[in-house]
Design a protein around this motif. Structure first.
Motif, PDB file in Angstrom:
ATOM      1  N   UNK A  93       0.838  -1.191   0.000  1.00 38.82           N
ATOM      2  CA  UNK A  93       0.000   0.000   0.000  1.00 38.82           C
ATOM      3  C   UNK A  93       0.871   1.237   0.000  1.00 38.82           C
ATOM      4  N   UNK A  94       0.665   2.113   0.967  1.00 38.83           N
ATOM      5  CA  UNK A  94       1.493   3.312   1.113  1.00 38.83           C
ATOM      6  C   UNK A  94       2.570   3.130   2.177  1.00 38.83           C
ATOM      7  N   UNK A  95       2.813   1.881   2.570  1.00 42.34           N
ATOM      8  CA  UNK A  95       3.832   1.590   3.574  1.00 42.34           C
ATOM      9  C   UNK A  95       5.000   0.870   2.914  1.00 42.34           C
ATOM     10  N   UNK A  96       6.211   1.373   3.137  1.00 41.91           N
ATOM     11  CA  UNK A  96       7.414   0.747   2.618  1.00 41.91           C
ATOM     12  C   UNK A  96       8.030  -0.145   3.685  1.00 41.91           C
ATOM     13  N   UNK A  97       8.472  -1.326   3.256  1.00 41.98           N
ATOM     14  CA  UNK A  97       9.028  -2.318   4.168  1.00 41.98           C
ATOM     15  C   UNK A  97      10.483  -2.566   3.792  1.00 41.98           C
ATOM     16  N   UNK A  98      11.446  -2.269   4.681  1.00 34.91           N
ATOM     17  CA  UNK A  98      12.863  -2.433   4.347  1.00 34.91           C
ATOM     18  C   UNK A  98      13.257  -3.902   4.263  1.00 34.91           C
ATOM     19  N   UNK A  99      14.192  -4.179   3.369  1.00 39.42           N
ATOM     20  CA  UNK A  99      14.731  -5.527   3.221  1.00 39.42           C
ATOM     21  C   UNK A  99      16.232  -5.551   3.539  1.00 39.42           C
ATOM     22  N   UNK A 100      16.991  -4.685   2.839  1.00 35.01           N
ATOM     23  CA  UNK A 100      18.443  -4.671   3.023  1.00 35.01           C
ATOM     24  C   UNK A 100      18.969  -3.269   2.792  1.00 35.01           C
ATOM     25  N   UNK A 138      12.938  -6.096  16.001  1.00 34.36           N
ATOM     26  CA  UNK A 138      12.116  -5.535  14.925  1.00 34.36           C
ATOM     27  C   UNK A 138      10.660  -5.822  15.292  1.00 34.36           C
ATOM     28  N   UNK A 139      10.125  -4.981  16.163  1.00 27.43           N
ATOM     29  CA  UNK A 139       8.758  -5.186  16.659  1.00 27.43           C
ATOM     30  C   UNK A 139       7.836  -4.031  16.278  1.00 27.43           C
ATOM     31  N   UNK A 140       8.348  -3.060  15.548  1.00 29.30           N
ATOM     32  CA  UNK A 140       7.558  -1.904  15.145  1.00 29.30           C
ATOM     33  C   UNK A 140       7.938  -1.549  13.717  1.00 29.30           C
ATOM     34  N   UNK A 141       7.382  -0.456  13.197  1.00 25.11           N
ATOM     35  CA  UNK A 141       7.723  -0.023  11.842  1.00 25.11           C
ATOM     36  C   UNK A 141       9.112   0.613  11.861  1.00 25.11           C
ATOM     37  N   UNK A 142      10.015   0.045  11.067  1.00 23.38           N
ATOM     38  CA  UNK A 142      11.378   0.539  10.995  1.00 23.38           C
ATOM     39  C   UNK A 142      11.713   0.914   9.552  1.00 23.38           C
ATOM     40  N   UNK A 143      12.739   1.769   9.423  1.00 23.91           N
ATOM     41  CA  UNK A 143      13.218   2.188   8.115  1.00 23.91           C
ATOM     42  C   UNK A 143      14.731   2.198   8.126  1.00 23.91           C
ATOM     43  N   UNK A 144      15.319   2.176   6.922  1.00 28.37           N
ATOM     44  CA  UNK A 144      16.724   2.528   6.833  1.00 28.37           C
ATOM     45  C   UNK A 144      16.805   3.996   6.438  1.00 28.37           C
ATOM     46  N   UNK A 145      17.949   4.653   6.616  1.00 26.51           N
ATOM     47  CA  UNK A 145      18.009   6.108   6.397  1.00 26.51           C
ATOM     48  C   UNK A 145      17.737   6.545   4.960  1.00 26.51           C
ATOM     49  N   UNK A 146      17.905   5.636   3.977  1.00 23.14           N
ATOM     50  CA  UNK A 146      17.709   6.023   2.588  1.00 23.14           C
ATOM     51  C   UNK A 146      16.245   5.883   2.168  1.00 23.14           C
ATOM     52  N   UNK A 147      15.662   4.717   2.376  1.00 20.48           N
ATOM     53  CA  UNK A 147      14.273   4.524   1.941  1.00 20.48           C
ATOM     54  C   UNK A 147      13.294   5.314   2.790  1.00 20.48           C
ATOM     55  N   UNK A 163       5.561  14.147  11.116  1.00 17.28           N
ATOM     56  CA  UNK A 163       6.118  12.871  10.700  1.00 17.28           C
ATOM     57  C   UNK A 163       7.081  12.362  11.773  1.00 17.28           C
ATOM     58  N   UNK A 164       7.081  11.044  11.939  1.00 23.24           N
ATOM     59  CA  UNK A 164       7.998  10.439  12.907  1.00 23.24           C
ATOM     60  C   UNK A 164       8.465   9.105  12.343  1.00 23.24           C
ATOM     61  N   UNK A 165       9.784   8.891  12.341  1.00 26.31           N
ATOM     62  CA  UNK A 165      10.345   7.677  11.766  1.00 26.31           C
ATOM     63  C   UNK A 165      11.418   7.106  12.692  1.00 26.31           C
ATOM     64  N   UNK A 169      20.321   2.911  12.122  1.00 23.25           N
ATOM     65  CA  UNK A 169      21.471   3.680  11.659  1.00 23.25           C
ATOM     66  C   UNK A 169      22.657   3.438  12.576  1.00 23.25           C
ATOM     67  N   UNK A 170      23.781   3.038  11.991  1.00 25.86           N
ATOM     68  CA  UNK A 170      25.030   2.815  12.733  1.00 25.86           C
ATOM     69  C   UNK A 170      24.826   1.837  13.880  1.00 25.86           C
ATOM     70  N   UNK A 171      24.069   0.779  13.605  1.00 30.58           N
ATOM     71  CA  UNK A 171      23.882  -0.288  14.585  1.00 30.58           C
ATOM     72  C   UNK A 171      22.898   0.022  15.685  1.00 30.58           C
ATOM     73  N   UNK A 172      22.146   1.121  15.561  1.00 26.87           N
ATOM     74  CA  UNK A 172      21.174   1.513  16.583  1.00 26.87           C
ATOM     75  C   UNK A 172      19.880   1.952  15.916  1.00 26.87           C
ATOM     76  N   UNK A 173      18.850   2.113  16.714  1.00 23.87           N
ATOM     77  CA  UNK A 173      17.583   2.652  16.233  1.00 23.87           C
ATOM     78  C   UNK A 173      17.476   4.093  16.696  1.00 23.87           C
TER      79      UNK A 173
END
Length: 262
Positions: A93-100, A138-147, A163-165, A169-173
């Motif tokens: 949908x309008x939600x992006x899911x990170x893979x790598x 990984x128990x909530x909505x997470x992103x990587x810094x690029x996507x 907005x809140x994300x 990043x660098x081994x931490x959330x």
């Protein structure tokens, strides 16, 4: 008296011509969406000093798998910094899911690589930053810094104002928040754009970061400015952009109902 051109057309040909003209009038070149295949190049400045360029590329997805890429090459005197970043993700949908996520940095000082593999079904994220490895929940909505930038643009298109994300990043959330300030016309070397101005929300005003994003360009950022203690440190401006052509046809369902009187 009818002309030869008019009399040479049969009733059937007139119907076909009328339908084609009608369909042509309903072909609308759609404004690009945040996930339209695209390339954008930026000029990176430190104050008034040109440092180099950066480029974002989002090619056509492979099915539902997207690959987003960032490359930059900046330098100041004898200092240099080159980065290559890639994000793989899917869309629900309008939600992006990170893979790598992969981030390589080279240049003056130590080089390093950062990686993150998002295992949503196992509810873990495996990360490596420099030589340190870790496993995050990984128990909530997470992103990587690029996507996260593309999710930001999708949320802008939905009309959100705050907005809140949470980004790995660098081994931490890390948590990041943004808010809309208002509309503003942005005039830069590459053109004049109607934009929405965004501010990074921080507790202190010692550091301020602003974004100007253009709705007509799928909310592509056209300028990013960062201040430290009131002094402009970084100024990043859009140099060029390209969206793959997209068209929306609104007449498919109407064509079968269209009638033309002879």
């Amino acid at each position: 008296m009818q002309t030869f051109k008019e009399t040479s057309l049969s009733i059937g040909q007139r119907v076909v011509l009328a339908i084609n003209l009608f369909l042509f009038s309903l072909y609308v070149a759609a404004a690009p969406s945040p996930l339209s295949p695209q390339t954008a190049e930026y000029q990176v400045n430190y104050g008034s000093i040109e440092l180099g360029k950066a480029r974002f590329q989002l090619p056509k997805p492979e099915g539902n798998l997207y690959h987003y890429r960032f490359d930059s090459d900046v330098s100041l005197l004898v200092l240099s910094d080159r980065r290559n970043v890639r994000s793989d993700f899917i869309r629900e949908g309008d939600q992006l899911i990170p893979m790598r996520y992969i981030h390589n940095r080279k240049g003056t000082g130590p080089s390093f690589q950062e990686q993150a593999a998002f295992a949503r079904e196992q509810e873990v994220v495996h990360t490596r930053y420099k030589d340190e490895r870790s496993t995050l929940d990984y128990t909530d909505i997470l992103y990587d810094p690029l996507m996260a930038q593309l999710q930001f643009r999708l949320d802008m298109a939905q009309g959100k104002k705050e907005f809140h994300y949470a980004m790995v990043k660098e081994g931490e959330v890390d948590e990041y928040s943004f808010r809309v300030i208002g509309k503003e016309r942005m005039n830069i070397e590459s053109g004049s754009y109607e934009t929405i101005k965004i501010e990074v929300v921080r507790d202190s005003k010692k550091r301020q970061t602003f974004f100007w994003m253009a709705p007509d360009l799928g909310y592509l950022p056209v300028r990013v400015t960062h201040f430290e203690r009131g002094s402009k440190q970084l100024d990043i401006k859009l140099l060029s952009y390209y969206f793959s052509p997209e068209q929306t046809v609104k007449a498919d369902e109407l064509a079968s109902e269209l009638t033309v009187q002879p």
